[in-house]
Design an enzyme around this catalytic site. Structure first.
Site, PDB file in Angstrom:
ATOM      1  NE  ARG A  18       3.977  40.056  26.267  1.00 36.07           N
ATOM      2  CZ  ARG A  18       3.649  39.055  27.085  1.00 36.07           C
ATOM      3  NH1 ARG A  18       4.573  38.214  27.496  1.00 36.07           N
ATOM      4  NH2 ARG A  18       2.392  38.885  27.471  1.00 36.07           N
ATOM      5  CG  ASN A 234       1.735  36.036  25.538  1.00 37.14           C
ATOM      6  OD1 ASN A 234       0.609  36.517  25.554  1.00 37.14           O
ATOM      7  ND2 ASN A 234       2.075  35.005  26.286  1.00 37.14           N
TER       8      ASN A 234
HETATM    9  C1  UD1 Z   1      -3.461  35.357  32.033  1.00 40.06           C
HETATM   10  C2  UD1 Z   1      -3.729  34.986  33.482  1.00 40.06           C
HETATM   11  C3  UD1 Z   1      -2.564  34.140  33.996  1.00 40.06           C
HETATM   12  C4  UD1 Z   1      -2.391  32.921  33.133  1.00 40.06           C
HETATM   13  C5  UD1 Z   1      -2.252  33.314  31.655  1.00 40.06           C
HETATM   14  C6  UD1 Z   1      -2.303  32.082  30.790  1.00 40.06           C
HETATM   15  C7  UD1 Z   1      -5.020  36.801  34.432  1.00 40.06           C
HETATM   16  C8  UD1 Z   1      -5.008  37.969  35.314  1.00 40.06           C
HETATM   17  N1  UD1 Z   1      -3.882  36.166  34.266  1.00 40.06           N
HETATM   18  O1  UD1 Z   1      -2.286  36.148  32.038  1.00 40.06           O
HETATM   19  O2  UD1 Z   1      -2.807  33.751  35.328  1.00 40.06           O
HETATM   20  O3  UD1 Z   1      -1.255  32.205  33.540  1.00 40.06           O
HETATM   21  O4  UD1 Z   1      -3.333  34.182  31.259  1.00 40.06           O
HETATM   22  O5  UD1 Z   1      -2.037  32.413  29.454  1.00 40.06           O
HETATM   23  O6  UD1 Z   1      -6.064  36.447  33.926  1.00 40.06           O
HETATM   24  N2  UD1 Z   1      -7.840  40.151  27.869  1.00 40.06           N
HETATM   25  C9  UD1 Z   1      -9.026  40.813  27.753  1.00 40.06           C
HETATM   26  N3  UD1 Z   1      -9.212  41.950  28.455  1.00 40.06           N
HETATM   27  C10 UD1 Z   1      -8.251  42.455  29.284  1.00 40.06           C
HETATM   28  C11 UD1 Z   1      -7.035  41.759  29.404  1.00 40.06           C
HETATM   29  C12 UD1 Z   1      -6.864  40.595  28.690  1.00 40.06           C
HETATM   30  O7  UD1 Z   1      -9.914  40.401  27.005  1.00 40.06           O
HETATM   31  O8  UD1 Z   1      -8.486  43.491  29.881  1.00 40.06           O
HETATM   32  C13 UD1 Z   1      -7.636  38.941  27.095  1.00 40.06           C
HETATM   33  C14 UD1 Z   1      -6.405  38.990  26.208  1.00 40.06           C
HETATM   34  O9  UD1 Z   1      -6.721  39.508  24.937  1.00 40.06           O
HETATM   35  C15 UD1 Z   1      -5.994  37.537  26.138  1.00 40.06           C
HETATM   36  C16 UD1 Z   1      -6.461  36.972  27.479  1.00 40.06           C
HETATM   37  O10 UD1 Z   1      -7.416  37.880  27.973  1.00 40.06           O
HETATM   38  O11 UD1 Z   1      -6.658  36.864  25.090  1.00 40.06           O
HETATM   39  C17 UD1 Z   1      -5.311  36.832  28.464  1.00 40.06           C
HETATM   40  O12 UD1 Z   1      -4.775  38.128  28.669  1.00 40.06           O
HETATM   41  P1  UD1 Z   1      -3.236  38.364  28.856  1.00 40.06           P
HETATM   42  O13 UD1 Z   1      -2.990  39.797  29.052  1.00 40.06           O
HETATM   43  O14 UD1 Z   1      -2.480  37.691  27.775  1.00 40.06           O
HETATM   44  O15 UD1 Z   1      -3.038  37.629  30.249  1.00 40.06           O
HETATM   45  P2  UD1 Z   1      -1.728  36.992  30.764  1.00 40.06           P
HETATM   46  O16 UD1 Z   1      -0.855  38.045  31.286  1.00 40.06           O
HETATM   47  O17 UD1 Z   1      -1.194  36.089  29.743  1.00 40.06           O
HETATM   48 CA    CA Z   2      -1.473  35.732  27.366  1.00 41.66          CA
END
Ligand code: UD1
Ligand code: CA
Length: 487
Positions: A18, A234
């Site tokens: 995003r 985001n």
């Molecule tokens: C996540 C949480 C959500 C919470 C939110 C708070 C999960 C499943 N959900 O959602 O409950 O409300 O954060 O901001 O955890 N990342 C990785 N590897 C991956 C996916 C993500 O390292 O495979 C990292 C991303 O780079 C980021 C963080 O984890 O720094 C959060 O990932 P993101 O995809 O932004 O999760 P949200 O959908 O925001």
């Molecule tokens: Ca996030």
């Protein structure tokens, strides 16, 4: 709590779609540092045994940035399995084999998380001897975030992601802040058990809550009174919001330390800037990088300082400076442009419409008006006349100019480098200094002035200048009887 064996896992593998950027999300900057640098600094302040960062998208750039800022960080690459749960699972494998402490999980895209909030979370976690404690927040608009599920008596039962939530669950306003502390063993056990059967086909870290509860462990979400602590970035709008909030916090901190900041809304101060008490910052001022300002200085309005060192009682008005040093009592501006390598001595001045580059200007020396001074050393107590240009560049190479102590450079000189103008010399107005000037000499460019009498009357007939010249040529008594002149 003395005996905390702690590891911190920072999640930074996501793409950040995003943001719509070629720059990885966590490398976008607020307050003069990238998002991941803010999180790394907060993690380091917890003095954990190990910090593990999980990367995948643009991994080389992200890991280089992490190691550049925090060389002891252990980088772990996420594999094909997506999700925050998988990221943490791989991070745990990078902990010391005998590790059995607590694991703090932070997000690389939540830069406003602070030490006190994590300390509070850890205190609650240990006091209640839980296996999982997370920061939640109550938001008016919880859209997009995971929701905290609770039973009728308020006990936590799990976390549901927005995309997996029922309409009823989406009405819940308590959200998962994405900041957690886990007991290592309980976390490792839960992660081994988590699948990807959900709307996003990901291994969710959030599923650890229900898993740990099912196996009899303690889980709780502790709501923060300050939702900014968990604010994730985001998109660019959230980046700006987080940047503004961080700036407001930095400014509040300086104000509490005795700095006058007249207009916080138009003042931007990076996280690494240091300001002494009784510094005054006027509106429209940007202080970047490692800038430091000593007591009694007044900066602004409309001034940008990047990596500058400002001594006591300095006045900088409507100017821009980078990598410059201003000693006590110096005066800068208005409208000065000061480039790297410039040092202005005590009580010195770089005044209106002056550009300086790599200029070392001694105590009490002044470049007051309309000049360019580049690659030059000026001694003490010298004055560079208005409109003087240091011609430091011959089209191929840059050369040095040396001006001694108590020198008086006349107005509109050109100092053609390399050249040395020794102590106690004068130069006449309009001098083009091509040769060294020995101490105590007056230098001038001899080009006698010629006056061509009557030239305007002959060559510019009918102009206001010609008319003025004719009037001036008449005896003074006649001019009293003249009718008023019109054009
Ligand atoms: C996540 C949480 C959500 C919470 C939110 C708070 C999960 C499943 N959900 O959602 O409950 O409300 O954060 O901001 O955890 N990342 C990785 N590897 C991956 C996916 C993500 O390292 O495979 C990292 C991303 O780079 C980021 C963080 O984890 O720094 C959060 O990932 P993101 O995809 O932004 O999760 P949200 O959908 O925001
Ligand atoms: Ca996030």
């Amino acid at each position: 709590m003395a005996e905390r064996s702690l590891a911190v896992v920072i999640l930074a593998a996501g793409q950040g779609t995003r943001m719509k950027s070629t720059l990885p999300k966590v490398l976008h900057r607020i307050g003069g540092r990238s998002l991941i640098e803010h999180v790394l600094d907060t993690a380091a302040a917890l003095t954990p045994e190990r910090i593990v960062a999980v990367v995948r998208h643009d991994r080389d750039r992200v890991s280089a940035a992490i190691l550049n800022h925090a060389p002891d960080t252990v980088i772990v690459d996420q594999d094909e399995v997506p999700g925050t749960g998988r990221a943490v699972e791989l991070a745990l494998a990078a902990l010391p084999t005998d590790f059995d402490g607590s694991v703090v999980v932070l997000s690389g895209d939540a830069p406003l998380v602070d030490g006190p909030s994590i300390d509070g979370l850890l205190d609650s976690h240990f006091a209640e001897q839980r296996d999982m404690t997370l920061l939640s927040a109550l938001l008016d608009n919880p859209t997009g975030l995971g929701r905290i599920l609770r039973d009728a008596s308020g006990g936590m039962t799990g976390i549901v992601e927005e995309k997996d939530a029922s309409d009823e669950q989406r009405l819940i306003t308590e959200i998962n802040g994405g900041i957690y502390v886990f007991a290592f063993r309980a976390l490792a056990r839960a992660l081994a058990d988590i699948d990807t059967n959900n709307a996003q086909g990901e291994k969710y870290l959030t599923d650890a809550a229900s898993r740990i509860l099912a196996s009899g462990g303690g889980v709780e979400a502790v709501a923060t009174t300050d939702p900014w602590v968990v604010a994730g970035v985001n998109d660019r709008a959230q980046l700006a919001d987080a940047g503004r909030e961080l700036n407001a916090r930095i400014i509040r901190g300086h104000q509490r330390n005795g700095v006058t900041i007249v207009d916080p809304a138009t003042t931007w101060i990076d996280a690494d800037v240091s300001l002494a008490s009784d510094v005054e910052i006027l509106p429209g001022t940007f202080l970047h990088g490692a800038t430091s300002v000593s007591t009694g200085s007044v900066i602004g309005p409309d001034t940008t300082l990047t990596d500058c060192e400002v001594g006591e009682g300095v006045r900088v008005r409507r100017s821009e400076a980078t990598l410059a040093v201003f000693q006590a009592g110096a005066e800068i501006g208005p409208f000065a442009y000061i480039r790297p390598g410039t040092e202005l001595g005590e009580g010195g001045k770089i005044g209106a419409f002056v550009e300086a580059k790599n200029a070392r200007i001694g105590d009490g020396s002044k470049v007051p008006h309309l000049s360019y001074v580049g690659d030059v050393t000026v001694g003490e107590g010298s004055n560079i006349g208005a409109g003087t240009i240091v011609a430091n560049y011959d089209g191929v190479n840059k050369h040095q100019t040396v001006v001694g102590d108590a020198v008086r450079i006349g107005s509109k000189n050109v100092l053609i480098a390399p050249v040395t103008i020794e102590d106690g010399t004068y130069t006449a107005a309009g001098t083009i200094v091509r040769k060294n000037v020995p101490a105590g000499a007056l230098a001038m460019t001899v080009a006698p002035q010629r006056n061509l009498e009557g030239w305007v009357t002959e060559n510019r007939q009918g102009t206001t200048s010609a008319a003025a010249a004719e009037r001036a040529a008449q005896p003074a008594t006649d001019s009293l009887n003249d009718t008023p002149h019109t054009t």
